[in-house]
Motif scaffolding. Structure first.
Motif, PDB file in Angstrom:
ATOM      1  N   ASP A 532      60.567 -34.597  11.663  1.00  0.00           N
ATOM      2  CA  ASP A 532      61.611 -33.675  12.122  1.00  0.00           C
ATOM      3  C   ASP A 532      61.433 -32.294  11.514  1.00  0.00           C
ATOM      4  O   ASP A 532      61.584 -31.273  12.197  1.00  0.00           O
ATOM      5  N   ARG A 533      61.099 -32.239  10.207  1.00  0.00           N
ATOM      6  CA  ARG A 533      60.933 -30.935   9.560  1.00  0.00           C
ATOM      7  C   ARG A 533      59.654 -30.240  10.013  1.00  0.00           C
ATOM      8  O   ARG A 533      59.585 -29.020  10.031  1.00  0.00           O
ATOM      9  N   LEU A 536      60.530 -28.374  13.003  1.00  0.00           N
ATOM     10  CA  LEU A 536      61.333 -27.181  12.730  1.00  0.00           C
ATOM     11  C   LEU A 536      60.454 -25.952  12.498  1.00  0.00           C
ATOM     12  O   LEU A 536      60.894 -24.819  12.732  1.00  0.00           O
ATOM     13  N   THR A 539      60.193 -24.309  15.699  1.00  0.00           N
ATOM     14  CA  THR A 539      61.473 -24.174  16.400  1.00  0.00           C
ATOM     15  C   THR A 539      62.156 -22.874  15.999  1.00  0.00           C
ATOM     16  O   THR A 539      62.104 -22.464  14.834  1.00  0.00           O
ATOM     17  N   GLY A 541      64.922 -20.450  14.722  1.00  0.00           N
ATOM     18  CA  GLY A 541      65.924 -20.700  13.686  1.00  0.00           C
ATOM     19  C   GLY A 541      67.315 -20.958  14.220  1.00  0.00           C
ATOM     20  O   GLY A 541      68.053 -21.790  13.686  1.00  0.00           O
ATOM     21  N   SER A 543      68.128 -22.514  16.758  1.00  0.00           N
ATOM     22  CA  SER A 543      68.198 -23.819  17.434  1.00  0.00           C
ATOM     23  C   SER A 543      68.070 -24.981  16.475  1.00  0.00           C
ATOM     24  O   SER A 543      67.944 -26.122  16.905  1.00  0.00           O
ATOM     25  N   TYR A 544      68.081 -24.711  15.170  1.00  0.00           N
ATOM     26  CA  TYR A 544      67.978 -25.790  14.192  1.00  0.00           C
ATOM     27  C   TYR A 544      69.192 -26.713  14.293  1.00  0.00           C
ATOM     28  O   TYR A 544      70.319 -26.245  14.461  1.00  0.00           O
ATOM     29  N   ASN A 547      71.617 -30.458  10.323  1.00  0.00           N
ATOM     30  CA  ASN A 547      71.361 -31.479   9.312  1.00  0.00           C
ATOM     31  C   ASN A 547      71.773 -30.980   7.938  1.00  0.00           C
ATOM     32  O   ASN A 547      71.889 -29.774   7.701  1.00  0.00           O
ATOM     33  N   VAL A 550      69.249 -28.627   6.419  1.00  0.00           N
ATOM     34  CA  VAL A 550      69.196 -27.330   7.088  1.00  0.00           C
ATOM     35  C   VAL A 550      70.325 -26.429   6.597  1.00  0.00           C
ATOM     36  O   VAL A 550      70.149 -25.226   6.403  1.00  0.00           O
ATOM     37  N   GLN A 555      65.541 -21.637   4.405  1.00  0.00           N
ATOM     38  CA  GLN A 555      64.518 -21.955   5.397  1.00  0.00           C
ATOM     39  C   GLN A 555      63.115 -21.891   4.812  1.00  0.00           C
ATOM     40  O   GLN A 555      62.284 -22.774   5.066  1.00  0.00           O
ATOM     41  N   HIS A 559      60.458 -25.094   4.560  1.00  0.00           N
ATOM     42  CA  HIS A 559      59.108 -25.138   5.118  1.00  0.00           C
ATOM     43  C   HIS A 559      58.054 -25.334   4.023  1.00  0.00           C
ATOM     44  O   HIS A 559      57.034 -25.996   4.252  1.00  0.00           O
TER      45      HIS A 559
END
Length: 616
Positions: A532-533, A536, A539, A541, A543-544, A547, A550, A555, A559
């Motif tokens: 999932d990460r 991200l 993806t 930001g 639209s995160y 969770n 998150v 951020q 990552h």
């Protein structure tokens, strides 16, 4: 004139939509209270109390399962007592902390003396009172019989078909000493013994790709040093059993408390299943020019059919697995299709491969009728130094068993699965050691609890609720699991009976088996936090998903942690996939090294408070 408060609760036959943010209503609570009642007992406060109680998903589930008014009232009484106790404890803790100030609980490992066998004793003491309920819970309750049958069929196909696929790999790596028939016998014996005697019956024992690769290492070592493979294999397995016994007696499984979310290992196993299918696809399309097989000599129809059957099995399996999220049919029918996703996909595309396209010959696994299974290994053929080598191989193998067994158990016993009978790490590890010592004597394949079978077994027996977050995302949450031994016992009885019609199983095409591997691999990526990460990173930001990590972790830090784990995954994949036997020999040790990396190196890169959030 109302003199005292009255509460009425109605459970609706079907969920009802009562407007925006009031969808899928299943309970209606009506409260009548005297107008001049004091504040703490007025209708509003009583309503708040019931709202707090109904927030408990287990409580709602117990109300849904109640079949009589008496059972409904008993569930209310039990939850009411729990709620009062929680409120009292909360108030006393607030008083102790001086008005509810923030506090932090720290767990420190003191210098305690090792109590030999204490973990095994505690496991037996914890699980033995639930032994008979492990059978009763498989037949009692709403929808339980349906779940039982669906899970038995799921385990039958999920265990038997990989046995066939790994059996063909074993046969290739061992020159026919271990084959499909051996895998089925090993699966039956190991699975039945574990299902009857284990502490956590939700675990499923299977042979795995890392074990098959390790057997290849033993074969290469035996060939290079001119040793009898059967004796070397058996002695390695016996030493492995001895080390597992020592690990269980010394409570070594307690080391797993330093392991966090196990997502790197889970990702690797999912990757291994997918890689096996991809390699089989490549090999099916790569035939030598001097090939003498009439089935696979540069015939394009074979390659096309291979891809069709493999991808079709994957597509149908994943589609049916997610069918409960669709709007087609009724909720009950959608649930049935989801529960039988794997058996249906295998049966449908086996029919396509064996009947619809019967004019195109497909590869089948080898079967030798009348082969002697329980033949003792020739231990007397090994020289003294070979026993020392077998001990070294057994030590590394026990590391692989230790990690696989305990990671699978940790994922099964994770809090989100809502299991209530408790784990049995030490006892189960000892039992696995005993089982594999017995299998080794007869040169049968090794088995241990594995991913993704064990967590998927839990999900198959679970009641799941779908919840919509404030931002509109939907996620599944387990509210109850039927913790039973019957699924493991009956599925392995069926697997054993399959030995009576192995010739019929040959109608299951090899491409369908590879599609099953892809299904097990790709379905395991769902819910893996590392995966999932990783998504991200690509993806936007805004639209995160909402969770916890998150919301609480910056951020850039998020990552950075993901990239560090990807680097560790890359190292594990190199040792696991590169075809150099001396790398595969120390592969289990590399897995264990992930623990000190997480606790000694990662805190120097990522702040501990963020690591705690990511691990939670």
């Amino acid at each position: 004139m109302v003199n005292k408060s009255h509460v009425a609760i109605a459970r609706l036959r079907n969920p009802l939509n009562l407007g925006n943010k009031c969808e899928e209503i299943q309970f209606v609570i009506a409260i009548i209270a005297p107008k001049k009642e004091k504040f703490t007992k007025n209708a509003v406060e009583i309503g708040r109390t019931f709202s707090s109680m109904m927030c408990n998903r287990n409580f709602r589930h117990s109300l849904m399962r109640a079949e009589t008014e008496k059972q409904f009232k008993e569930a209310l009484i039990v939850q009411s007592a729990k709620y009062k106790r929680q409120v009292t404890e909360s108030l006393s803790e607030d008083a102790d902390r001086g008005g509810g100030e923030e506090f932090e609980v720290r767990y420190t490992a003191g210098a305690t003396k090792i109590q030999m066998g204490r973990g095994i004793y505690d496991d037996i003491k914890r699980r033995l009172p639930h032994y008979w309920s492990d059978y009763k819970d498989g037949v009692v309750g709403k929808h339980t019989i349906h779940k039982l049958i669906a899970t038995i069929l799921f385990l039958y196909f999920a265990c038997l078909l990989p046995d066939i696929a790994f059996g063909t790999l074993y046969e290739k790596n061992t020159n026919g000493i271990i084959d499909v028939q051996s895998c089925i016998v090993s699966q039956t014996l190991g699975g039945l013994i574990f299902a009857f005697m284990s502490g956590q019956p939700m675990l499923i024992l299977v042979t795995t790709a890392p074990l098959a690769l390790y057997v290849k290492v033993i074969k290469i070592v035996s060939t290079e040093f001119d040793l009898d493979f059967k004796a070397m294999y058996a002695m390695t397995g016996i030493w492995n059993g001895i080390f597992l016994l020592l690990q269980s007696v010394t409570n070594a499984s307690m080391l797993m408390k330093y392991s966090t979310r196990h997502e790197i290992f889970g990702f690797f196993i999912a990757l291994a299943f997918s890689a096996d299918a991809i390699k089989a696809t490549i090999s099916s399309n790569s035939y030598p020019l001097n090939c003498v097989s009439k089935f696979f000599c540069c015939r394009p129809e074979n390659s096309i059919l291979f891809l069709f059957l493999m991808c079709g099995t994957l597509w149908l399996g994943i589609t049916l697995l997610r069918f409960d999220e669709s709007q087609f049919l009724s909720a009950t029918k959608r649930e049935i299709l989801t529960d039988y996703a794997l058996p249906l996909s295998v049966i449908v595309f086996s029919f396509f491969g064996s009947y619809v396209f019967r004019q195109i010959p497909l590869e089948q696994f080898n079967y030798i009728p009348g082969k002697e299974i329980f033949a003792l290994a020739p231990f007397n053929t090994l020289p003294p130094l070979a026993h020392v080598g077998a001990m070294g191989l057994g030590l590394c193998l026990s590391c692989l068993f230790f990690v696989d067994q305990n990671v699978s158990a940790a994922l099964v016993n994770s809090p989100q699965n809502k299991l209530v009978k408790g784990p049995a790490y030490h006892w189960d590890l000892m039992l696995v050691g005993i089982i594999n010592t017995f299998l080794s004597i007869f040169n049968l394949p090794w088995v241990h609890a594995a991913l993704p079978h064990s967590p998927m077994h839990v999900k198959a027996l679970a009641d799941v609720e779908q919840h919509v977050t404030n931002v509109g995302t939907v996620h599944d949450e387990i509210v109850n699991v039927r913790e039973t031994r019957l699924t493991g016992i009956l599925s392995h009885v069926l697997i054993g009976l399959s030995l009576l019609f192995v010739n019929v199983l040959q109608y299951v095409p090899i491409p369908v088996l590879q599609g099953l591997f892809l299904y097990l691999g790709l379905s395991s990526f769902s819910g893996n936090q590392l995966f999932d990460r990783m998504m991200l990173i690509f993806t936007e930001g805004s639209s995160y998903p909402p969770n916890h990590y998150v919301r609480k972790v910056p951020q850039r830090t998020l990552h950075m942690f993901t990239l560090c784990q990807v680097a560790q995954l890359g190292v594990v994949a190199i040792f696991g996939f590169v075809d150099l036997y001396y790398l595969k020999m120390i592969f289990p040790v590399v897995i264990l090294l992930l623990l000190p990396i997480r606790h000694k190196i990662m805190p120097k890169i990522i702040e501990k408070k963020y690591l705690a959030v990511l691990d939670s």
